[in-house]
Motif scaffolding. Structure first.
Motif, mmCIF file in Angstrom:
data_model
loop_
_atom_site.group_PDB
_atom_site.id
_atom_site.type_symbol
_atom_site.label_atom_id
_atom_site.label_comp_id
_atom_site.label_asym_id
_atom_site.label_seq_id
_atom_site.Cartn_x
_atom_site.Cartn_y
_atom_site.Cartn_z
ATOM 1 N N PHE A 38 -0.949 -9.043 13.590
ATOM 2 C CA PHE A 38 0.248 -8.350 13.111
ATOM 3 C C PHE A 38 0.137 -6.836 13.261
ATOM 4 C CE2 PHE A 38 -2.645 -9.194 9.578
ATOM 5 C CZ PHE A 38 -2.905 -7.910 9.142
ATOM 6 N N GLY A 39 -1.079 -6.332 13.489
ATOM 7 C CA GLY A 39 -1.272 -4.889 13.534
ATOM 8 C C GLY A 39 -1.410 -4.344 14.934
ATOM 9 N N VAL A 81 -7.587 2.685 2.455
ATOM 10 C CA VAL A 81 -6.363 2.685 1.647
ATOM 11 C C VAL A 81 -5.194 3.244 2.464
ATOM 12 C CG1 VAL A 81 -5.247 3.704 -0.380
ATOM 13 C CG2 VAL A 81 -7.543 2.729 -0.592
ATOM 14 N N ALA A 82 -5.448 4.284 3.233
ATOM 15 C CA ALA A 82 -4.384 4.858 4.067
ATOM 16 C C ALA A 82 -3.919 3.862 5.123
ATOM 17 C CB ALA A 82 -4.867 6.144 4.729
ATOM 18 N N TRP A 88 1.225 -1.973 5.037
ATOM 19 C CA TRP A 88 2.085 -2.585 4.011
ATOM 20 C C TRP A 88 3.463 -1.942 4.000
ATOM 21 C CZ3 TRP A 88 1.570 -0.956 -1.728
ATOM 22 C CH2 TRP A 88 2.503 -1.635 -2.517
ATOM 23 N N ARG A 89 3.505 -0.624 3.850
ATOM 24 C CA ARG A 89 4.785 0.059 3.641
ATOM 25 C C ARG A 89 5.564 0.327 4.935
ATOM 26 N NH1 ARG A 89 6.636 -1.035 -0.741
ATOM 27 N NH2 ARG A 89 7.838 0.865 -0.842
ATOM 28 N N MET A 90 4.861 0.655 6.020
ATOM 29 C CA MET A 90 5.548 1.023 7.257
ATOM 30 C C MET A 90 5.737 -0.171 8.200
ATOM 31 S SD MET A 90 6.169 4.086 6.514
ATOM 32 C CE MET A 90 6.856 4.752 8.001
ATOM 33 N N THR A 94 3.270 -7.786 4.066
ATOM 34 C CA THR A 94 3.262 -8.029 2.623
ATOM 35 C C THR A 94 1.917 -8.523 2.108
ATOM 36 O OG1 THR A 94 4.173 -10.234 2.963
ATOM 37 C CG2 THR A 94 5.748 -8.445 2.537
ATOM 38 N N ALA A 95 1.029 -8.937 2.999
ATOM 39 C CA ALA A 95 -0.296 -9.391 2.569
ATOM 40 C C ALA A 95 -1.075 -8.264 1.878
ATOM 41 C CB ALA A 95 -1.086 -9.901 3.770
ATOM 42 N N PHE A 96 -0.720 -7.023 2.158
ATOM 43 C CA PHE A 96 -1.410 -5.884 1.554
ATOM 44 C C PHE A 96 -0.816 -5.470 0.212
ATOM 45 C CE2 PHE A 96 -2.615 -5.222 6.034
ATOM 46 C CZ PHE A 96 -3.986 -5.233 5.868
ATOM 47 N N GLU A 97 0.250 -6.092 -0.185
ATOM 48 C CA GLU A 97 0.932 -5.731 -1.430
ATOM 49 C C GLU A 97 -0.003 -5.804 -2.633
ATOM 50 O OE1 GLU A 97 5.111 -6.850 -3.691
ATOM 51 O OE2 GLU A 97 4.424 -8.056 -2.021
#
Length: 128
Positions: A38-39, A81-82, A88-90, A94-97
């Motif tokens: 996904f990345g 974390v960055a 997650w946000r960009m 949602t797995a990182f939520e």
């Protein structure tokens, strides 16, 4: 800080990085070199590099290189974390939520422990 408290603080940090090493290594084992389909390529390269970066952090923290281990721990966690926040946000992963807040809390723990552990192995003459 007592030696016991310092050992516990260091142990918590080591445990966190052992967990990270094992998690990313297990992903390699199960899904191959491109486990996070996904990345984008740069994020995949970073997440794969965490196997080595997390392991290096553990080694430094367990050896006499405590300060180098603490500094590497902060750098790795800020980058992690960055990267995960971006995914997650960009990218909408949602797995990182749930993971990002836990990782951010661990980053806070590491940063908070640095002043307590920095002089753990210092000799008295180093303070003169």
């Amino acid at each position: 800080m007592t030696r016991t408290a310092a050992a516990i603080a260091r142990g918590v940090i080591v445990a966190g990085f052992v967990w990270g090493t094992l998690t990313h290594a297990a992903d390699w084992w199960r899904y191959g070199w491109w486990p996070y389909r996904f990345g984008p390529p740069m994020l995949n390269a970073f997440w794969n590099a965490l196997v080595l970066l997390d392991a290096m952090t553990v080694v430094l923290l367990l050896r006499r290189d405590l300060r180098a281990g603490l500094m590497l721990a902060i750098v790795v966690m800020v980058a992690d974390v960055a990267a995960n926040s971006y995914a997650w946000r960009m990218l909408g992963v949602t797995a990182f939520e749930g993971a990002v807040p836990i990782q951010a809390a661990f980053l806070g723990y590491v940063v908070g422990a640095v002043p307590l552990l920095w002089f753990e192995n210092a000799k008295p003459e180093q303070f003169r």
